[in-house]
Design an enzyme around this catalytic site. Structure first.
Site, PDB file in Angstrom:
ATOM      1  N   ASP A  25       0.815  -1.217   0.000  1.00 32.61           N
ATOM      2  CA  ASP A  25       0.000   0.000   0.000  1.00 32.61           C
ATOM      3  C   ASP A  25       0.852   1.273   0.000  1.00 32.61           C
ATOM      4  O   ASP A  25       1.937   1.288   0.573  1.00 32.61           O
ATOM      5  CB  ASP A  25      -0.896  -0.033   1.251  1.00 32.61           C
ATOM      6  CG  ASP A  25      -2.003   1.000   1.180  1.00 32.61           C
ATOM      7  OD1 ASP A  25      -2.296   1.495   0.073  1.00 32.61           O
ATOM      8  OD2 ASP A  25      -2.568   1.312   2.233  1.00 32.61           O
ATOM      9  N   ARG A  29       0.037   7.605  -2.947  1.00 28.26           N
ATOM     10  CA  ARG A  29       0.559   8.733  -2.163  1.00 28.26           C
ATOM     11  C   ARG A  29       2.024   9.005  -2.495  1.00 28.26           C
ATOM     12  O   ARG A  29       2.461  10.152  -2.543  1.00 28.26           O
ATOM     13  CB  ARG A  29       0.413   8.444  -0.654  1.00 28.26           C
ATOM     14  CG  ARG A  29      -0.968   8.792  -0.129  1.00 28.26           C
ATOM     15  CD  ARG A  29      -1.251   8.133   1.178  1.00 28.26           C
ATOM     16  NE  ARG A  29      -1.511   6.702   1.015  1.00 28.26           N
ATOM     17  CZ  ARG A  29      -1.554   5.831   2.013  1.00 28.26           C
ATOM     18  NH1 ARG A  29      -1.333   6.236   3.248  1.00 28.26           N
ATOM     19  NH2 ARG A  29      -1.815   4.557   1.776  1.00 28.26           N
ATOM     20  N   ASN A  73     -10.556  -3.043  -6.325  1.00 34.47           N
ATOM     21  CA  ASN A  73      -9.711  -2.109  -7.090  1.00 34.47           C
ATOM     22  C   ASN A  73     -10.271  -1.772  -8.480  1.00 34.47           C
ATOM     23  O   ASN A  73      -9.827  -0.814  -9.100  1.00 34.47           O
ATOM     24  CB  ASN A  73      -8.269  -2.632  -7.217  1.00 34.47           C
ATOM     25  CG  ASN A  73      -7.467  -2.520  -5.937  1.00 34.47           C
ATOM     26  OD1 ASN A  73      -6.560  -3.300  -5.678  1.00 34.47           O
ATOM     27  ND2 ASN A  73      -7.783  -1.534  -5.093  1.00 34.47           N
ATOM     28  N   ARG A 193       1.674  -4.420   6.574  1.00 33.65           N
ATOM     29  CA  ARG A 193       1.000  -3.380   5.799  1.00 33.65           C
ATOM     30  C   ARG A 193       1.768  -2.078   5.966  1.00 33.65           C
ATOM     31  O   ARG A 193       1.725  -1.452   7.028  1.00 33.65           O
ATOM     32  CB  ARG A 193      -0.444  -3.171   6.241  1.00 33.65           C
ATOM     33  CG  ARG A 193      -1.109  -2.083   5.389  1.00 33.65           C
ATOM     34  CD  ARG A 193      -2.616  -2.049   5.481  1.00 33.65           C
ATOM     35  NE  ARG A 193      -3.150  -1.242   4.398  1.00 33.65           N
ATOM     36  CZ  ARG A 193      -4.379  -1.287   3.951  1.00 33.65           C
ATOM     37  NH1 ARG A 193      -5.237  -2.110   4.481  1.00 33.65           N
ATOM     38  NH2 ARG A 193      -4.775  -0.515   2.954  1.00 33.65           N
TER      39      ARG A 193
HETATM   40  C1  FPP Z   1      -2.117   0.023  -3.234  1.00 29.01           C
HETATM   41  O1  FPP Z   1      -1.589   1.341  -3.210  1.00 29.01           O
HETATM   42  C2  FPP Z   1      -1.566  -0.703  -4.377  1.00 29.01           C
HETATM   43  C3  FPP Z   1      -2.312  -1.280  -5.349  1.00 29.01           C
HETATM   44  C4  FPP Z   1      -3.791  -1.254  -5.371  1.00 29.01           C
HETATM   45  C5  FPP Z   1      -1.675  -1.966  -6.503  1.00 29.01           C
HETATM   46  C6  FPP Z   1      -0.441  -2.735  -6.187  1.00 29.01           C
HETATM   47  C7  FPP Z   1       0.235  -3.040  -7.446  1.00 29.01           C
HETATM   48  C8  FPP Z   1       1.578  -3.041  -7.652  1.00 29.01           C
HETATM   49  C9  FPP Z   1       2.579  -2.818  -6.581  1.00 29.01           C
HETATM   50  C10 FPP Z   1       2.114  -3.298  -9.003  1.00 29.01           C
HETATM   51  C11 FPP Z   1       1.850  -4.735  -9.355  1.00 29.01           C
HETATM   52  C12 FPP Z   1       2.919  -5.317 -10.107  1.00 29.01           C
HETATM   53  C13 FPP Z   1       3.793  -6.231  -9.637  1.00 29.01           C
HETATM   54  C14 FPP Z   1       4.777  -6.755 -10.573  1.00 29.01           C
HETATM   55  C15 FPP Z   1       3.813  -6.724  -8.240  1.00 29.01           C
HETATM   56  P1  FPP Z   1      -2.595   2.551  -3.441  1.00 29.01           P
HETATM   57  O2  FPP Z   1      -2.669   2.814  -4.896  1.00 29.01           O
HETATM   58  O3  FPP Z   1      -3.909   2.253  -2.804  1.00 29.01           O
HETATM   59  O4  FPP Z   1      -1.864   3.716  -2.709  1.00 29.01           O
HETATM   60  P2  FPP Z   1      -2.549   4.951  -1.959  1.00 29.01           P
HETATM   61  O5  FPP Z   1      -3.311   4.375  -0.798  1.00 29.01           O
HETATM   62  O6  FPP Z   1      -1.395   5.765  -1.540  1.00 29.01           O
HETATM   63  O7  FPP Z   1      -3.435   5.647  -2.949  1.00 29.01           O
END
Ligand code: FPP
Length: 246
Positions: A25, A29, A73, A193
């Site tokens: 996560d 941000r 998502n 997390r």
């Molecule tokens: C959460 O951060 C992250 C996700 C919903 C997507 C995770 C995906 C990846 C790390 C890329 C996948 C690819 C590979 C190869 C593992 P967020 O977007 O909710 O962050 P925020 O809470 O700061 O908005």
């Protein structure tokens, strides 16, 4: 050994958990802080995943489970969803290319039928071609939700009962585990997390019954080996009782 002295690595002194799960996560941000589009945050998140997966192998972690895309998502913009899918596709193409070198067993937890046919095929290929490797297993949670997983498991079991292959009385916790995406994988001892949020967000609801949670303030793209060491050290300081007395 590179950046850290052995003394810094409290985690090296005790064996690591055999199964670590991570909610990756904070990508959004991380990007916002830099004035970048959210997809740039996910690209940095994918890099962070590569780094941590390699480090887990160095430490001798047997199973690594990562939350890459949840059933919720899909609510994000088409551009962001497409960006994450492209990153996954690229990663799997690369993993298939380097399969013999890396020897990682890839498994996918989630309802893959909602993914593009190309991505579904890559997932199937990666899973089939890597089945021969037993040292490290990476479980990608893709279109995954803990509740959805339980509903799928119940449906499968109910179908078998309807066909006369099982009776309701046979069902116990051990048998039910075999109907989940994680069948055959031991429950994670440690769930991390990053990003400061302190929620479970529908991740491994069944499997986390006795997991130790470590919440950390660092954003996922900035999460490095030192942070994993810190999470493992916290894990080792916990007193795990599994409902028993001290
Ligand atoms: C959460 O951060 C992250 C996700 C919903 C997507 C995770 C995906 C990846 C790390 C890329 C996948 C690819 C590979 C190869 C593992 P967020 O977007 O909710 O962050 P925020 O809470 O700061 O908005």
């Amino acid at each position: 050994m590179g950046l850290f002295s052995k003394k810094d690595r409290a985690a090296e002194q005790l064996p690591p958990p055999q199964h670590i799960a991570i909610i990756m996560d904070g990508n959004g941000r991380w990007a916002k802080k830099r004035g970048l589009p959210r997809t740039a945050g996910h690209a940095a998140g994918a890099e962070s995943f590569r780094r941590i997966a390699n480090y887990c192998r160095t430490l001798g972690v047997r199973y690594l489970t990562v939350y890459a895309f949840s059933t919720e998502n899909w609510k994000r913009s088409q551009e962001e969803v497409g960006g994450i899918m492209t990153l996954l596709q690229r990663y799997l193409e690369e993993a298939l290319r380097d399969m013999e070198k890396n020897k990682v067993h890839f498994v996918f937890f989630g309802d893959l039928t909602k993914l593009s046919p190309e991505l579904q095929e890559l997932c199937r290929d990666a899973e089939e071609r890597s089945r021969q490797y037993h040292e490290v297993q990476v479980n990608f949670c893709l279109n995954y939700g803990g509740r959805d997983e339980i509903v799928h498991g119940v449906r499968r079991f109910a179908r078998e009962v309807a066909r006369g292959e099982r009776t309701p009385e046979e069902l116990d916790e051990n048998l039910f585990s075999q109907y989940l995406y994680s069948a055959g994988v031991p429950d994670p001892e440690l769930i991390i997390r990053p990003s400061g949020e302190q929620r479970i967000s529908n991740f491994l609801l069944w499997q986390s019954a006795y997991s130790e949670y470590v919440f950390m303030d660092v954003l996922w793209p900035d999460f490095g080996p030192r942070d994993l060491d810190e999470a493992i050290s916290q894990f080792h300081r916990r007193n795990r009782r599994f409902g028993g007395a001290k």
